[in-house]
Design a protein around this motif. Structure first.
Motif, PDB file in Angstrom:
ATOM      1  N   VAL A  46       0.616  -0.603   0.461  1.00  0.00           N
ATOM      2  CA  VAL A  46      -0.290   0.146   0.017  1.00  0.00           C
ATOM      3  C   VAL A  46       1.339   1.384  -0.062  1.00  0.00           C
ATOM      4  N   ALA A  47       1.836   1.195   1.053  1.00  0.00           N
ATOM      5  CA  ALA A  47       2.614   2.843   1.396  1.00  0.00           C
ATOM      6  C   ALA A  47       3.050   2.328  -0.478  1.00  0.00           C
ATOM      7  N   ILE A  48       3.796   1.896  -1.118  1.00  0.00           N
ATOM      8  CA  ILE A  48       5.152   2.322  -1.868  1.00  0.00           C
ATOM      9  C   ILE A  48       4.113   2.053  -2.802  1.00  0.00           C
ATOM     10  N   THR A  49       2.744   1.678  -3.627  1.00  0.00           N
ATOM     11  CA  THR A  49       1.630   2.023  -4.725  1.00  0.00           C
ATOM     12  C   THR A  49       1.540   3.188  -4.417  1.00  0.00           C
ATOM     13  N   GLY A  50       0.895   3.224  -3.104  1.00  0.00           N
ATOM     14  CA  GLY A  50      -0.121   5.312  -2.788  1.00  0.00           C
ATOM     15  C   GLY A  50       1.433   6.039  -3.347  1.00  0.00           C
ATOM     16  N   THR A  51       2.228   6.119  -2.692  1.00  0.00           N
ATOM     17  CA  THR A  51       3.461   7.130  -2.927  1.00  0.00           C
ATOM     18  C   THR A  51       3.698   7.261  -4.867  1.00  0.00           C
ATOM     19  N   LEU A  52       3.460   5.746  -5.578  1.00  0.00           N
ATOM     20  CA  LEU A  52       4.529   5.893  -6.521  1.00  0.00           C
ATOM     21  C   LEU A  52       2.326   6.977  -7.674  1.00  0.00           C
ATOM     22  N   SER A  53       1.502   6.142  -7.220  1.00  0.00           N
ATOM     23  CA  SER A  53       0.163   7.061  -7.760  1.00  0.00           C
ATOM     24  C   SER A  53       0.079   8.433  -7.714  1.00  0.00           C
TER      25      SER A  53
END
Length: 442
Positions: free
Chosen positions: A366-373
C-alpha cells in the motif's frame, strides 16, 4: 559482472526462462505497435492517428481497471491444474468480462474527449458497442497470458503476441477512406481482443480440464481477499501507466496526443520489461523451495541494468523519431529521454513491490503503490493542462524517482524477513495483513 549473474541465476531457471520469454514478448508487442503506428503516421492525417491512439489508450485503461486483481490472484491461487484451479479461474474470467463491459459503457457515457465523439459520429450505437467488445476481449487476453504463465507455457505467451502482431497489418492496409480514425482503432485492437476470446475457449486444451463453476474451493475467500487487496494496489501502482495518457488526451490536441503516444509507446516498452520480470517473480517466487531473497536480487540486477541501457539508447536515438515519423512528431523526440529514464527507478520499485507481494506484506504494498500513484498523477494533473506533454514527462520521471526511494527504504527495513520459500496461504487461511490492506487507506 557475468560471473555475478551466473551465481545469482543458479537455481532460478524458471524465473530466468519466464523473464526472458516475457521480455521477448514485450519486444514483439512493442515492435509491432511501433511499426503499426509508424505506417499509420506516414499514411494518415495526424489528427486521425491522434483520435485512434486516444481510443486505443482508452481501451487499455478500461481493461486495466476491469482486471479486478484477477491476474495477480490467478498467479497465486489458480496456478495448478486441479479442479479448484479451474473453478477459481472460471469465476475470475467471468468477473473480468462483466466488469470490463460495465466499465467500458461507463467510460463512453461519462467521459467525453474528442476521440469519443469521433466514435459516436461514426455510429451512435455500433461505435460504443464495438468499443465495449474490444474492452472485454483485451481484458480477457491479459488473464489468458497469466494462466499460460502459471502453466510455464511461455512459448504460447510469445506465440499469442506474434499472431496479434502479424494480423494487425493486413487490416491496416485495407483502404478505408471514411472514418479512418475508427478503422485505425479496430485494426489495432481487434486482434488482441480476439486472442482473448479464443484463448479462453482453448485454455482447457492446455490445462487438461474444462472451465468449472463448482464446487466452491476452500481458498475462494482467501483469493477474493487477495484479489481485492491487489486490485487496489494494482490500481495505484499501474494507474500512472494507464491514467497519464487519459490525462494527456483530455488536455491536448489530437496532433499533440499522437506525438505523445509515439514517445509513450517507447517508454511503455521500457517500463514493461521490469513489470514482466516482476510478473515472472510473482509466479515463481518461492516455488520449488527457491529463496525469495536470491530471486529478488537477481531480478533487480537484470531489470535495472536493462533500463540503464534503454535510457542511453533513447538519448542517443531520439532524433530517429522525426526521421521516421516526420517533423510533425518533433514533440515526441523532445520528451522521449525523460519518459524512458523513468524506467530506471521504476525497475527498482517494480521488483521490490513484487517482493512485498510474494511475502504478503500488504502494508508495504500500500505504501509503495500509493506513493507511486500520487507522486506521478497529482503533478500531472497540475502540469499537463499548463505545459502539455512536457509537463507529463516531468511528472512521470519525478514521481518514479520518489517511489523508488520509498521502495528501497521498505526493502531495507524488511530484509530481516524470512528468506525461505514463500507459498500461497493454505486452503481457507487468511493472511493477517489482508484485513488491514482492505481499509479505505488504499
Amino acid at each position: 559482472m557475468l560471473r555475478q549473474l551466473r551465481v545469482l541465476g543458479s537455481g532460478h531457471r524458471h524465473l530466468l526462462t519466464g523473464s526472458l520469454a516475457l521480455v521477448i514478448t514485450a519486444g514483439v508487442t512493442a515492435a509491432s505497435g511501433a511499426a503499426y503506428w509508424l505506417i499509420a503516421a506516414r499514411a494518415d492525417e495526424q489528427s486521425d492517428v491522434g483520435y485512434a491512439t486516444a481510443l486505443y489508450t482508452s481501451i487499455l485503461f478500461v481493461a486495466f481497471v476491469a482486471g479486478l486483481g484477477q491476474p495477480v490472484a490467478v498467479a497465486r491461487y489458480a496456478a495448478g491444474r486441479g479442479r479448484d484451479d479451474h473453478v477459481l479461474f472460471a469465476w475470475g474470467a467471468l468477473a473480468t468480462t462483466v466488469a470490463s463491459a460495465l466499465i467500458g459503457v461507463a467510460y463512453i457515457t461519462l467521459l467525453n474527449p474528442a476521440a469519443v465523439q469521433e466514435l459516436r459520429q461514426w455510429d451512435g450505437l455500433a461505435g460504443p458497442a464495438i468499443f465495449t467488445v474490444l474492452c472485454v476481449g483485451t481484458a480477457l487476453s491479459l488473464l489468458v497470458d497469466v494462466r499460460l504463465m502459471t502453466q510455464r507455457r511461455w512459448g504460447l505467451v510469445l506465440a499469442r503476441a506474434i499472431v496479434v502482431a502479424v494480423v494487425r497489418f493486413p487490416l491496416l492496409l485495407i483502404p478505408l477512406i471514411h472514418d479512418r480514425a475508427v478503422w485505425l482503432l479496430v485494426a489495432a485492437a481487434l486482434p488482441t481482443a480476439l486472442s482473448g476470446f479464443i484463448g479462453i475457449a482453448l485454455l482447457p486444451k492446455i490445462t487438461g480440464d474444462s472451465h468449472h463453476w463448482g464446487p466452491r474451493p476452500g481458498t475462494t475467500r482467501a483469493m477474493v481477499h487477495f484479489s481485492a487487496v491487489n486490485w487496489a494496489s494494482t490500481i495505484t501502482y499501474q494507474a500512472p501507466t494507464f491514467v497519464m495518457p487519459v490525462i494527456v488526451l483530455i488536455d491536448v490536441t489530437a496532433d499533440l496526443n499522437a506525438s505523445f503516444y509515439v514517445a509513450w509507446g517507447v517508454a511503455s516498452l521500457a517500463c514493461y520489461v521490469p513489470t514482466a520480470i516482476g510478473q515472472a517473480l510473482l509466479a515463481e517466487g518461492g516455488r520449488d523451495g527457491s529463496h525469495v531473497r536470491g530471486q529478488v536480487r537477481l531480478a533487480v540486477v537484470i531489470a535495472t541494468g536493462l533500463m540503464v541501457l534503454a535510457t542511453m539508447a533513447a538519448i542517443a536515438g531520439r532524433n530517429l523519431i522525426t526521421a521516421l515519423y516526420g517533423d510533425d512528431y518533433a514533440a515526441a523526440a523532445a520528451v522521449l529521454p525523460r519518459l524512458v529514464a523513468a524506467a530506471i527507478p521504476w525497475a527498482i520499485t517494480s521488483v521490490y513491490l513484487t517482493e512485498a507481494r510474494v511475502q504478503h506484506r500488504h502494508r508495504v504494498t500500500v505504501a509503495i503503490t500509493g506513493t507511486l500513484s500520487l507522486a506521478i498523477l497529482v503533478p500531472a494533473l497540475i502540469l499537463v493542462p499548463k505545459y502539455g506533454i512536457e509537463g507529463a514527462a516531468t511528472a512521470f520521471l519525478a514521481g518514479n524517482l520518489l517511489a523508488a526511494v520509498v521502495a528501497i527504504v521498505f526493502h531495507l527495513i524488511g530484509r530481516g524477513a524470512s528468506d525461505t520459500a514463500v507459498a500461497a496461504p493454505a486452503p481457507g487461511a487468511i493472511d493477517p495483513d489482508d484485513t488491514i490492506a482492505l481499509l479505505p487507506l488504499r
